[in-house]
Design an enzyme around this catalytic site. Structure first.
Site, PDB file in Angstrom:
ATOM      1  N   MET A 158       0.869  -1.024  -0.079  1.00  0.00           N
ATOM      2  CA  MET A 158       0.119  -0.117   0.078  1.00  0.00           C
ATOM      3  C   MET A 158       0.859   1.242   0.189  1.00  0.00           C
ATOM      4  O   MET A 158       1.505   1.491   0.864  1.00  0.00           O
ATOM      5  CB  MET A 158      -0.785   0.018   1.343  1.00  0.00           C
ATOM      6  CG  MET A 158      -1.938  -0.977   1.161  1.00  0.00           C
ATOM      7  SD  MET A 158      -2.754  -1.301   2.831  1.00  0.00           S
ATOM      8  CE  MET A 158      -1.738  -2.155   3.848  1.00  0.00           C
ATOM      9  N   THR A 159       0.771   2.187  -1.023  1.00  0.00           N
ATOM     10  CA  THR A 159       1.644   3.116  -1.157  1.00  0.00           C
ATOM     11  C   THR A 159       1.091   4.281   0.001  1.00  0.00           C
ATOM     12  O   THR A 159       0.063   4.357   0.199  1.00  0.00           O
ATOM     13  CB  THR A 159       1.154   4.134  -2.478  1.00  0.00           C
ATOM     14  OG1 THR A 159       1.639   3.165  -3.435  1.00  0.00           O
ATOM     15  CG2 THR A 159       2.030   5.329  -2.470  1.00  0.00           C
ATOM     16  N   TYR A 161       0.214  -0.227 -14.265  1.00  0.00           N
ATOM     17  CA  TYR A 161       1.474   0.467 -14.366  1.00  0.00           C
ATOM     18  C   TYR A 161       2.227   0.011 -15.515  1.00  0.00           C
ATOM     19  O   TYR A 161       1.849  -0.888 -16.420  1.00  0.00           O
ATOM     20  CB  TYR A 161       2.191   0.401 -12.968  1.00  0.00           C
ATOM     21  CG  TYR A 161       1.262   1.149 -11.980  1.00  0.00           C
ATOM     22  CD1 TYR A 161       1.151   2.517 -11.954  1.00  0.00           C
ATOM     23  CD2 TYR A 161       0.607   0.582 -10.998  1.00  0.00           C
ATOM     24  CE1 TYR A 161       0.429   3.180 -11.160  1.00  0.00           C
ATOM     25  CE2 TYR A 161      -0.252   1.250  -9.990  1.00  0.00           C
ATOM     26  CZ  TYR A 161      -0.437   2.622 -10.234  1.00  0.00           C
ATOM     27  OH  TYR A 161      -1.206   3.271  -9.166  1.00  0.00           O
TER      28      TYR A 161
END
Length: 372
Positions: free
Chosen positions: A33-34, A181
């Site tokens: 989780m960023t 991404y």
């Protein structure tokens, strides 16, 4: 959770699991989780303690937030950690020591955002937005279609990250090939319109990802695990599909398996949803069946709504995991990654494994604003 469910959770989730040299004490992973709490891209003591806190409370495998590989266009935010440079790698060594010190295992997620990069954003403001064909996932401007030299540079950057991970004492790596991404942009036909060896049919669109895996495999020990995170959905494209059938999905997976992937982390927003008509298997279940490799499942574990609600300011209430235990009992997949539930309650694993489910805390969006 009933007493019978509690006993079953303790039994099913507490089973150990091995993946190459990685021996896990249970089936619980922390999902990547960023968090953006690494100024200048360098993870500090607060990041180390954030991960160690969850490892100390029983999480078997920590998968770090995405961390940028050594390529100018890899990132798009200044507070996201990087996985290159002596300062950042020293910070990561501290994270590893903290997690190992409490008996945990940890792998970094290696990341390149590709066309998800915002033009002019840090950490390298002048770096171009790049992708297989320069096609954005949203309505932003087109970017730079990668040349062969660009491809080679990015492959080398992932390999360098893999080697650095082993050198810093990590227990494996995860390659971020999901959510639209860069690596996923090659896999997805909407963003990959190339006419060379990296575009066209599914095996060709999988070539870039397979080259990254093979390059990483070549520079680490044979039993150093390589996990590949993949998804059907993309950010802003929740109905997207890499494979609309098991046959198409198998065509995506086969080159990656051959290149050296040890396990797949199949990202879904709700773990209980079947992936294809005619079967109850979720995406991780299908990936395991088609690839023959262990899989990690994920998606709204222990909460009553999905992660997108967090970014709309909504919390998530605690819910039972009976359906999850059913799937784990029949070995549909091998590990389960927990996200927001672990942000809201760092002791989620200890409480779930220790018969203390009645003490579980709900998730609040306030957890996104602090690093605890």
């Amino acid at each position: 959770m009933s007493s019978s469910s509690t006993a079953r959770a303790m039994d099913v989730l507490a089973r150990p699991f091995s993946l190459g040299s990685l021996e896990l004490r249970n089936r619980i992973a922390m999902a990547p989780m960023t968090r953006e709490f690494s100024p200048g891209g360098v993870p500090g003591e607060d990041v180390a303690q954030y991960y160690a806190r969850r490892a100390a409370a029983g999480v078997g495998l920590i998968i770090t937030e995405g961390t940028y590989v050594d390529h100018a266009s890899a990132g798009t935010k200044g507070g996201v950690p990087r996985f290159h440079g002596a300062d950042a790698l020293a910070g990561w060594a501290g994270v590893v020591d903290a997690v190992h010190g409490v008996g945990g295992k940890i792998v970094p997620q290696l990341w390149h955002v590709g066309m998800a990069r915002t033009a002019g954003a840090p950490p390298v403001p002048e770096a171009p937005r790049v992708g297989p064909s320069g096609i954005p996932l949203d309505e932003t401007e087109h970017g730079h279609a990668m040349t062969q030299q660009d491809l080679d540079d990015v492959v080398a950057a992932f390999a360098a990250g893999a080697a650095a991970a082993e050198a810093q004492g990590f227990d494996g790596i995860e390659i971020h090939g999901a959510h639209g991404y860069l690596v996923d942009q090659f896999l997805w036909e909407r963003t990959n319109r190339r006419t060379d060896a990296y575009g066209g049919d599914i095996p060709s669109r999988s070539r870039f990802a397979a080259e990254i895996v093979a390059a990483a495999r070549a520079v680490v020990s044979p039993d150093f695990p390589i996990i590949f995170r993949m998804s059907q959905w993309k950010i802003g494209g929740y109905d997207a599909k890499l494979g609309t059938s098991p046959q198409e999905l198998e065509a995506v997976l086969a080159p990656l398996t051959e290149a050296g992937v040890d396990a797949f982390h199949a990202s879904t927003r709700r773990y209980w949803l079947p992936e294809f008509d005619g079967s109850d298997l979720n995406l991780a279940g299908w990936v395991k069946k088609l690839s023959g490799k262990p899989t990690i499942s994920v998606g709204s574990v222990g909460l009553d709504n999905e992660f997108t609600k967090a970014f709309q300011g909504e919390g998530g209430g605690v819910t039972d995991i009976d359906a999850l235990l059913d799937r784990l009992e029949r070995d549909e997949f091998d590990l389960i990654a927990v996200g927001r539930a672990l942000l809201g309650d760092p002791e989620w694993a200890a409480k779930t494994l220790g018969g203390r489910a009645d003490e579980l805390k709900p998730f609040s969006p306030a957890a996104l604003r602090t690093l605890y």
